[in-house]
Design an enzyme around this catalytic site. Structure first.
Site, mmCIF file in Angstrom:
data_model
loop_
_atom_site.group_PDB
_atom_site.id
_atom_site.type_symbol
_atom_site.label_atom_id
_atom_site.label_comp_id
_atom_site.label_asym_id
_atom_site.label_seq_id
_atom_site.Cartn_x
_atom_site.Cartn_y
_atom_site.Cartn_z
ATOM 1 N N ARG A 54 0.781 -0.972 0.025
ATOM 2 C CA ARG A 54 0.199 0.066 0.031
ATOM 3 C C ARG A 54 0.806 1.491 -0.067
ATOM 4 N NH1 ARG A 54 -4.766 -0.876 1.766
ATOM 5 N NH2 ARG A 54 -4.329 -1.281 4.065
ATOM 6 N N TYR A 55 1.869 1.376 0.679
ATOM 7 C CA TYR A 55 2.669 2.348 0.753
ATOM 8 C C TYR A 55 4.116 2.157 -0.058
ATOM 9 C CZ TYR A 55 0.218 2.978 5.053
ATOM 10 O OH TYR A 55 -0.943 3.406 6.029
ATOM 11 N N ARG A 83 7.056 0.172 1.798
ATOM 12 C CA ARG A 83 7.233 -0.766 2.808
ATOM 13 C C ARG A 83 6.094 -1.911 2.388
ATOM 14 N NH1 ARG A 83 5.431 3.663 4.369
ATOM 15 N NH2 ARG A 83 3.963 4.033 6.207
ATOM 16 N N CYS A 133 -3.454 -18.093 14.243
ATOM 17 C CA CYS A 133 -3.158 -17.526 15.303
ATOM 18 C C CYS A 133 -3.412 -18.619 16.606
ATOM 19 C CB CYS A 133 -4.124 -16.349 15.747
ATOM 20 S SG CYS A 133 -3.687 -14.924 14.882
ATOM 21 N N CYS A 162 -10.991 -9.104 15.172
ATOM 22 C CA CYS A 162 -9.784 -9.257 14.016
ATOM 23 C C CYS A 162 -10.045 -8.544 12.949
ATOM 24 C CB CYS A 162 -9.440 -10.805 13.989
ATOM 25 S SG CYS A 162 -8.143 -10.843 12.794
ATOM 26 N N ARG A 194 -8.473 -8.965 10.173
ATOM 27 C CA ARG A 194 -8.257 -10.011 8.987
ATOM 28 C C ARG A 194 -9.163 -11.351 9.340
ATOM 29 N NH1 ARG A 194 -3.073 -8.414 9.141
ATOM 30 N NH2 ARG A 194 -2.872 -6.804 8.224
ATOM 31 N N ASP A 197 -11.771 -1.429 13.121
ATOM 32 C CA ASP A 197 -12.236 -1.639 11.579
ATOM 33 C C ASP A 197 -13.641 -2.290 11.545
ATOM 34 O OD1 ASP A 197 -9.631 -0.560 10.838
ATOM 35 O OD2 ASP A 197 -8.861 -2.433 10.892
ATOM 36 N N LYS A 243 -3.220 4.408 6.837
ATOM 37 C CA LYS A 243 -3.552 4.844 8.495
ATOM 38 C C LYS A 243 -3.656 6.618 8.366
ATOM 39 C CE LYS A 243 -1.101 0.742 10.256
ATOM 40 N NZ LYS A 243 -0.851 0.377 9.086
HETATM 41 C C1 PLP Z 1 -0.117 -0.520 8.899
HETATM 42 C C2 PLP Z 1 0.606 -1.079 7.748
HETATM 43 C C3 PLP Z 1 1.708 -0.866 7.361
HETATM 44 C C4 PLP Z 1 2.956 -0.148 8.306
HETATM 45 O O1 PLP Z 1 2.444 1.085 8.697
HETATM 46 P P1 PLP Z 1 3.759 1.929 9.333
HETATM 47 O O2 PLP Z 1 2.806 3.246 9.666
HETATM 48 O O3 PLP Z 1 4.894 1.896 8.877
HETATM 49 O O4 PLP Z 1 3.676 1.186 10.717
HETATM 50 C C5 PLP Z 1 2.242 -1.174 5.885
HETATM 51 N N1 PLP Z 1 1.421 -1.820 5.145
HETATM 52 C C6 PLP Z 1 0.291 -2.028 5.325
HETATM 53 C C7 PLP Z 1 -0.680 -2.517 4.377
HETATM 54 C C8 PLP Z 1 -0.434 -1.457 6.594
HETATM 55 O O5 PLP Z 1 -1.637 -1.750 6.620
#
Ligand code: PLP
Length: 407
Positions: free
Chosen positions: A147-148, A151, A160, A167, A169, A328, A372
């Site tokens: 998404r980002y 990362r 789990c 949850c 998920r 969520d 987020k």
């Molecule tokens: C939460 C999340 C992250 C990590 O987010 P940070 O703000 O860097 O902790 C990375 N990818 C996804 C899809 C997330 O939901």
């Protein structure tokens, strides 16, 4: 059914192993007294519900996994609660809890609420979705959510030890009944190898720490071999629900793969037992920076007093509060959700009133895949040509001279 204890022929009887340690004095209001009480309570719990188990079994994480309680009926029986047959029909999320965490729940209504299936899980609200964060559409290959830009989230298992009823998920977890295999991980690893912009990999699931040491090590070593992956993080609830898993052997292995960070899921101060503290200490001593993730939950932690107790408990255990999540909108979660103002009120009740290190960032994971979004109480009252109007933690008003443009 898995709530029957496994009998080990060569382990000592309960009474033998649990001779009272003489060092514990029984003085009232003494922390040691609390520990003794807690230990007596455990002794009773074991004798009543797992009569064939020794304390050695109890401390063995594999015994804990083998003896998970996986039906609402059994959970209710052990907790001494009325069992409503309607409950059994609830929702798509499987039920499971480790004997250890059920013991914690037997002393905490709040913890019970997190794990006991509830008839209200069948009531699906109009805005609730199985995949509210749009993770599936942001998934280029199975197991990866990208998404980002820099990362990725790498879902390494759907298993789990304990399923939280809220949850995020719930659509995925506990569905296959087994761990993912290395073949399915290869596809995800190839994706990370091919995307040189990915400098941060977040292992989650399911709970990665339910995998055997060897598999975790294999994953970490594969990731460490990718030059552009700078940091690896593990998201886990193991220190709270299965602290026995954090063995010296595990931490010895983990510390070879630094920089490695962890986000630990905690919901309530009553989760922070001596066992959990010891698990956090082993992780922190291995040099792993520990952050916390907490979901804001109605009737569990939705007041300043409880949240402050939790955050203080975490920082005492070297866990730095990281995120507080708005719950969520997964199907059947309305009974857990609070208004956003509740979350803002909690942050307002912490900021300035306690150490800045105890204050998590309150976030809403934007429905549809926006990521987020942080929320803050309004500390900025407004601006004019003279500057910015500020409100402090005591609601006193201040003015900061600011002219909006660089001179
Ligand atoms: C939460 C999340 C992250 C990590 O987010 P940070 O703000 O860097 O902790 C990375 N990818 C996804 C899809 C997330 O939901």
């Amino acid at each position: 059914m898995s709530n029957t204890a496994v009998v080990h022929e060569d382990t000592p009887e309960l009474g033998q192993e649990l001779a009272e340690p003489p060092s514990l004095s029984a003085q009232a209001d003494h922390p040691q007294d609390q520990e003794l009480q807690s230990w007596r309570h455990l002794k009773n719990f074991l004798a009543t519900h797992f009569p064939a188990a020794s304390l050695k079994d109890w401390e063995n994480w594999r015994w804990q996994l083998k003896n998970r309680i996986t039906s609402a009926r059994s959970m209710a029986r052990i907790l001494g609660l009325e069992f409503s047959p309607y409950v059994a029909a609830a929702g798509g999320l499987p039920a499971a809890v480790t004997p250890y965490y059920l013991w914690v729940a037997s002393r905490s209504k709040a913890v019970q609420r997190c794990i006991l299936p509830d008839i209200r899980e069948t009531e699906i609200g109009p805005f609730e979705r199985p995949d509210p964060l749009g993770e599936d559409v942001h998934s280029p290959v199975p197991g990866i959510v990208h998404r980002y830009p820099d990362r990725v989230l790498f879902l390494v298992t759907d298993f789990c030890s304990t399923y939280c009823r809220y949850c995020t998920r719930s659509r995925l977890v506990g569905k296959s009944g087994h761990h993912s295999d290395m073949r399915s991980w290869q596809v995800a690893l190839d994706y990370i190898r091919q995307h040189r912009g990915v400098r941060d990999v977040l292992l989650s699931g399911g709970d990665p720490l339910t995998l055997p040491d060897m598999k975790i090590e294999w994953l970490l070593s594969q990731l460490r071999d990718i030059a552009h992956v700078e940091i690896v993080r593990i998201g886990t609830k193991v220190p709270a629900v299965l602290p026995q898993r954090v063995t010296p052997a595990l931490t010895r292995m983990l510390r070879r793969y630094h920089p490695l960070l962890m986000s630990l899921h905690f919901a309530h101060p009553e989760e922070i037992t001596p066992e959990t503290s010891a698990a956090c200490a082993r992780l922190a001593d291995a040099g792993i920076p520990l952050g916390s993730q907490t979901v804001l939950l109605a009737g569990v932690n939705d007041d300043v007093t409880t949240m402050k107790r939790l955050m203080h408990g975490l920082i005492r255990n070297r866990v730095r509060p990281y995120y507080l999540y708005q719950c969520d909108p997964i199907p059947g979660s309305a009974h857990f959700r609070t208004p956003v103002d509740t979350g803002l009120g909690i942050i307002k009740g912490l900021r300035g009133h306690t150490s800045g290190y105890c204050i998590p960032t309150y976030v809403i994971d934007a429905p549809g895949g926006g990521g987020k979004v942080p929320l803050q109480p309004d500390y900025v009252l407004g601006r004019d040509e003279q500057g910015v109007g500020l409100r402090n933690y005591e609601d006193r008003i201040f003015h900061y001279p600011d002219f909006g443009q660089e001179a």
